[in-house]
Motif scaffolding. Structure first.
Motif, mmCIF file in Angstrom:
data_model
loop_
_atom_site.group_PDB
_atom_site.id
_atom_site.type_symbol
_atom_site.label_atom_id
_atom_site.label_comp_id
_atom_site.label_asym_id
_atom_site.label_seq_id
_atom_site.Cartn_x
_atom_site.Cartn_y
_atom_site.Cartn_z
ATOM 1 N N PRO A 154 -16.789 0.872 2.228
ATOM 2 C CA PRO A 154 -16.391 0.067 1.074
ATOM 3 C C PRO A 154 -15.161 -0.790 1.350
ATOM 4 O O PRO A 154 -14.419 -0.552 2.313
ATOM 5 C CB PRO A 154 -16.084 1.129 0.017
ATOM 6 N N ALA A 155 -14.961 -1.775 0.504
ATOM 7 C CA ALA A 155 -13.723 -2.545 0.548
ATOM 8 C C ALA A 155 -12.583 -1.635 0.093
ATOM 9 O O ALA A 155 -12.782 -0.746 -0.747
ATOM 10 C CB ALA A 155 -13.830 -3.756 -0.367
ATOM 11 N N PRO A 156 -11.375 -1.810 0.626
ATOM 12 C CA PRO A 156 -10.246 -0.969 0.194
ATOM 13 C C PRO A 156 -10.021 -1.075 -1.314
ATOM 14 O O PRO A 156 -10.085 -2.166 -1.898
ATOM 15 C CB PRO A 156 -9.055 -1.542 0.975
ATOM 16 N N TYR A 157 -9.786 0.073 -1.946
ATOM 17 C CA TYR A 157 -9.541 0.128 -3.397
ATOM 18 C C TYR A 157 -8.069 0.418 -3.629
ATOM 19 O O TYR A 157 -7.538 1.415 -3.123
ATOM 20 C CB TYR A 157 -10.409 1.222 -4.030
ATOM 21 N N TRP A 158 -7.395 -0.456 -4.369
ATOM 22 C CA TRP A 158 -5.980 -0.253 -4.672
ATOM 23 C C TRP A 158 -5.849 0.652 -5.891
ATOM 24 O O TRP A 158 -6.282 0.316 -6.987
ATOM 25 C CB TRP A 158 -5.279 -1.584 -4.923
ATOM 26 N N GLU A 159 -5.267 1.836 -5.677
ATOM 27 C CA GLU A 159 -5.035 2.794 -6.755
ATOM 28 C C GLU A 159 -3.591 2.647 -7.228
ATOM 29 O O GLU A 159 -2.649 3.128 -6.587
ATOM 30 C CB GLU A 159 -5.301 4.223 -6.267
ATOM 31 N N GLU A 160 -3.430 1.960 -8.347
ATOM 32 C CA GLU A 160 -2.107 1.639 -8.870
ATOM 33 C C GLU A 160 -1.294 2.892 -9.172
ATOM 34 O O GLU A 160 -0.102 2.973 -8.858
ATOM 35 C CB GLU A 160 -2.240 0.782 -10.137
ATOM 36 N N ALA A 177 -4.372 7.474 6.926
ATOM 37 C CA ALA A 177 -4.454 6.565 8.072
ATOM 38 C C ALA A 177 -3.070 6.374 8.681
ATOM 39 O O ALA A 177 -2.060 6.396 7.967
ATOM 40 C CB ALA A 177 -5.025 5.224 7.633
ATOM 41 N N PRO A 178 -2.971 6.181 9.992
ATOM 42 C CA PRO A 178 -1.673 5.955 10.612
ATOM 43 C C PRO A 178 -1.074 4.591 10.267
ATOM 44 O O PRO A 178 0.139 4.401 10.325
ATOM 45 C CB PRO A 178 -1.967 6.059 12.112
ATOM 46 N N GLU A 179 -1.931 3.636 9.899
ATOM 47 C CA GLU A 179 -1.450 2.296 9.562
ATOM 48 C C GLU A 179 -1.263 2.142 8.055
ATOM 49 O O GLU A 179 -1.636 3.036 7.277
ATOM 50 C CB GLU A 179 -2.415 1.226 10.081
ATOM 51 N N THR A 180 -0.699 1.023 7.645
ATOM 52 C CA THR A 180 -0.524 0.716 6.226
ATOM 53 C C THR A 180 -1.182 -0.629 5.920
ATOM 54 O O THR A 180 -1.589 -1.359 6.826
ATOM 55 C CB THR A 180 0.971 0.652 5.840
ATOM 56 N N MET A 181 -1.264 -0.935 4.625
ATOM 57 C CA MET A 181 -1.734 -2.242 4.173
ATOM 58 C C MET A 181 -0.742 -2.777 3.155
ATOM 59 O O MET A 181 -0.008 -2.001 2.522
ATOM 60 C CB MET A 181 -3.124 -2.133 3.524
ATOM 61 N N LYS A 182 -0.729 -4.076 2.999
ATOM 62 C CA LYS A 182 0.153 -4.678 2.012
ATOM 63 C C LYS A 182 -0.409 -4.473 0.608
ATOM 64 O O LYS A 182 -1.568 -4.767 0.335
ATOM 65 C CB LYS A 182 0.318 -6.178 2.278
ATOM 66 N N SER A 183 0.442 -3.966 -0.270
ATOM 67 C CA SER A 183 0.046 -3.767 -1.658
ATOM 68 C C SER A 183 0.013 -5.115 -2.372
ATOM 69 O O SER A 183 0.477 -6.123 -1.825
ATOM 70 C CB SER A 183 1.043 -2.843 -2.344
ATOM 71 N N PRO A 184 -0.530 -5.162 -3.606
ATOM 72 C CA PRO A 184 -0.520 -6.428 -4.350
ATOM 73 C C PRO A 184 0.873 -7.011 -4.532
ATOM 74 O O PRO A 184 1.029 -8.228 -4.668
ATOM 75 C CB PRO A 184 -1.137 -6.034 -5.694
ATOM 76 N N SER A 185 1.910 -6.155 -4.499
ATOM 77 C CA SER A 185 3.284 -6.637 -4.635
ATOM 78 C C SER A 185 3.923 -6.997 -3.296
ATOM 79 O O SER A 185 5.079 -7.406 -3.242
ATOM 80 C CB SER A 185 4.144 -5.582 -5.335
ATOM 81 N N GLY A 186 3.161 -6.801 -2.199
ATOM 82 C CA GLY A 186 3.667 -7.164 -0.889
ATOM 83 C C GLY A 186 4.342 -6.053 -0.122
ATOM 84 O O GLY A 186 4.851 -6.275 0.983
ATOM 85 N N GLN A 187 4.350 -4.851 -0.660
ATOM 86 C CA GLN A 187 4.971 -3.719 0.013
ATOM 87 C C GLN A 187 3.968 -3.016 0.928
ATOM 88 O O GLN A 187 2.758 -3.076 0.706
ATOM 89 C CB GLN A 187 5.496 -2.719 -1.032
ATOM 90 N N ASP A 188 4.475 -2.342 1.960
ATOM 91 C CA ASP A 188 3.608 -1.534 2.816
ATOM 92 C C ASP A 188 3.125 -0.319 2.037
ATOM 93 O O ASP A 188 3.933 0.436 1.489
ATOM 94 C CB ASP A 188 4.367 -1.080 4.064
#
Length: 262
Positions: free
Chosen positions: A114-120, A233-244
């Motif tokens: 699936p596409a990544p799901y952002w859980e606020e 996961a060992p890596e991170t992604m940018k949140s909608p606010s731009g944070q890791d």
């Protein structure tokens, strides 16, 4: 003025409590075929649904179109992504479905990335690599073969032809290695919300993998059951606010257990 301030306080506290309750609900990517055993060649078209949901509470969330969806038959992958059609599983909750015509005997391993799901509420992304196995025309040849997903449950128990009460075992592989000590959340797909949980911990069962990445669970009653092995996961992604933001990697499998007719 004091009354107004107290009202705001009550609203804030209530909102906080409700948000915390929402956090407690387990997320599951669902891949649910119409049936997982197909015997009749004359009518071998099945519907497959993809949902991102809380399966016991039957509370779907909005699911973007997957990044990958397909089937593996006799070691050959077939891309089915463009066959998906969206539908509304609940208000403002998009899900996906397709019809698939089975033409060859053997185990059909359907999978979705699936596409990544952002859980606020938890401030993290969720990616659940999910699969299920449909057996066709009596040939058992590949139910224990890996698809090659980043995170995957390799069944050690045949994942179809299960009776309620059978034990199901699986081995969790993440980035090519057994995931030792991983939490495995287990939930029943509570169709029409017929089963009532006496208390919240009954909703999501939790077990752990051993040092080999293996988990074991006895299925208590008939229906669809999801097993979600969760790791970070060992890596991170940018949140909608731009944070890791951290990423929850899930390895999921769905199996069906049948009630014995005496």
């Amino acid at each position: 003025m004091k009354r107004f301030s107290f009202s705001i306080f009550v609203i804030v506290v209530t909102t906080f409590i409700l948000s915390m309750c929402g956090v407690a609900l387990a997320h599951f990517q669902v891949i649910k075929p119409q049936d997982n055993i197909v015997e009749q060649k004359e009518d071998a078209t099945i519907e497959i649904k993809l949902l991102f949901t809380h399966p016991f509470e039957q509370k779907p969330m909005n699911m973007k179109k997957p990044e990958e969806f397909g089937v593996v038959v006799r070691g050959q992958k077939t891309d089915l992504l463009n066959t998906l059609k969206s539908y509304e599983a609940a208000p403002k909750a998009t899900a996906w479905k397709t019809l698939y015509s089975i033409k060859r005997p053997g185990d059909h391993i359907f999978y979705v990335s699936p596409a990544p799901y952002w859980e606020e509420a938890e401030e993290k992304y969720i990616i659940h690599y999910t699969k299920t196995v449909v057996n066709a025309f009596g040939m058992e040849d590949a139910w224990d073969k890996p698809v090659g997903l980043r995170a995957e449950v390799i069944p050690l128990t045949r994942p179809y032809g299960l009776w309620a009460g059978n034990v199901f075992q699986g081995k969790v592989i993440v980035d090519g290695k057994p995931a030792a000590g991983a939490d495995v959340e287990v939930e029943y797909y509570n169709t029409d919300s017929k089963v009532k949980a006496p208390k919240e911990p009954y909703i999501t069962q939790v077990i752990k993998t051993d040092e080999r990445g293996v988990f074991t669970y006895a299925i208590p009653w008939a229906g669809w059951w999801g097993f979600a092995a969760l790791t970070d996961a060992p890596e991170t992604m940018k949140s909608p606010s731009g944070q890791d933001a951290p990423i929850e990697i899930g390895a999921l499998i769905w199996v069906y257990a049948e009630k014995a007719e005496m």
